[in-house]
Design a protein around this motif. Structure first.
Motif, mmCIF file in Angstrom:
data_model
loop_
_atom_site.group_PDB
_atom_site.id
_atom_site.type_symbol
_atom_site.label_atom_id
_atom_site.label_comp_id
_atom_site.label_asym_id
_atom_site.label_seq_id
_atom_site.Cartn_x
_atom_site.Cartn_y
_atom_site.Cartn_z
ATOM 1 N N GLU A 135 3.807 5.618 -5.679
ATOM 2 C CA GLU A 135 3.726 5.628 -7.141
ATOM 3 C C GLU A 135 2.638 6.592 -7.618
ATOM 4 N N GLY A 136 1.500 6.605 -6.915
ATOM 5 C CA GLY A 136 0.411 7.496 -7.289
ATOM 6 C C GLY A 136 0.789 8.959 -7.119
ATOM 7 N N ILE A 137 1.500 9.260 -6.026
ATOM 8 C CA ILE A 137 1.943 10.640 -5.805
ATOM 9 C C ILE A 137 2.952 11.053 -6.863
ATOM 10 N N ALA A 161 1.135 11.746 -10.045
ATOM 11 C CA ALA A 161 0.378 12.998 -9.967
ATOM 12 C C ALA A 161 1.311 14.208 -10.048
ATOM 13 N N LYS A 162 2.491 14.094 -9.444
ATOM 14 C CA LYS A 162 3.462 15.190 -9.518
ATOM 15 C C LYS A 162 3.916 15.404 -10.955
ATOM 16 N N THR A 163 4.144 14.287 -11.652
ATOM 17 C CA THR A 163 4.570 14.379 -13.043
ATOM 18 C C THR A 163 3.516 15.071 -13.894
ATOM 19 N N GLU A 164 2.246 14.788 -13.578
ATOM 20 C CA GLU A 164 1.141 15.375 -14.337
ATOM 21 C C GLU A 164 0.734 16.746 -13.799
ATOM 22 N N GLY A 165 1.419 17.203 -12.750
ATOM 23 C CA GLY A 165 1.122 18.515 -12.180
ATOM 24 C C GLY A 165 -0.145 18.573 -11.374
ATOM 25 N N ARG A 192 0.830 -1.213 0.000
ATOM 26 C CA ARG A 192 0.000 0.000 0.000
ATOM 27 C C ARG A 192 0.860 1.257 0.000
ATOM 28 N N ARG A 193 1.944 1.239 0.763
ATOM 29 C CA ARG A 193 2.859 2.385 0.780
ATOM 30 C C ARG A 193 3.508 2.596 -0.588
#
Length: 207
Positions: A146-148, A151-155, A140-141
């Motif tokens: 990976e999700g963060i 999301a950072k890459t996509e702004g 889960r961590r």
């Protein structure tokens, strides 16, 4: 023999007492009474759990540590899990988990040979369930990270928003001399949040 029930949730936003009824029903069905309840909101991946160690400190040899699931007791890494098991074993405490039927059978067994066999099987299954709980935690961590990162890459990632209004209210309550317990009851915040906000608002001093 005393039955001591341990209830844990990971965050202040989760209800650590949600399974209390299930544990009470389990004990009642077996003619047992829960002598004490130990409730805390701490990560199962950490050994920094005051209520768990208060429970162990109050135990006598033969007492039962009653939990809903093994993951309520441990999401620990191997070294910490071994350390916790040594502490439990040194105190002669028996772990009984609702999701581990062999632990129930061991508690009820009066035959020495059967009890020893169940203890061995129970120990193996405890290790297995603790390992599964740890894997679930690390998976889960990893997915969260990976999700963060995505999301950072996509702004799209802005970070966790702080509850500014609540924090202002907490600082106000602290300045009025309210106790930490009173503030926690009123706002649902954690002690770590209280400590952080107090450190920002006031010069350091003993609490």
């Amino acid at each position: 023999m005393f039955v001591r029930a341990y209830l844990r949730a990971s965050t202040q936003e989760q209800d650590a007492t949600r399974t209390r009824a299930a544990l009470e029903a389990f004990a009642t069905e077996r003619g047992l009474a829960v002598a004490a309840w130990y409730i805390e909101n701490e990560s199962g991946a950490s050994l920094k759990r005051p209520e768990l160690f208060r429970l162990l400190g109050e135990c006598k040899a033969g007492d039962v540590l009653l939990i809903e699931q093994v993951d309520r007791l441990s999401r620990l890494n191997d070294a910490d899990w071994e350390a916790l098991k040594r502490e439990i074993g040194a105190r002669g405490v028996r772990i009984v988990a609702l999701d581990l039927p062999t632990s129930w059978q061991r508690m009820a067994s009066t035959d020495e040979t059967t009890a020893r066999i169940l203890a061995a099987v129970n120990g193996m299954l405890l290790d297995m369930l603790a390992a599964i709980a740890r894997k679930d935690y690390t998976d889960r961590r990893r997915r969260q990270a990976e999700g963060i990162a995505k999301a950072k890459t996509e702004g799209a990632y802005k970070g966790r928003r702080k509850d500014a209004e609540r924090n202002v209210a907490i600082v106000s309550m602290l300045s009025k001399g309210m106790t930490w317990s009173e503030i926690q009851k009123a706002t649902g915040c954690s002690r770590s949040t209280l400590s952080r906000l107090r450190g920002r608002a006031f010069s350091p001093r003993a609490t």
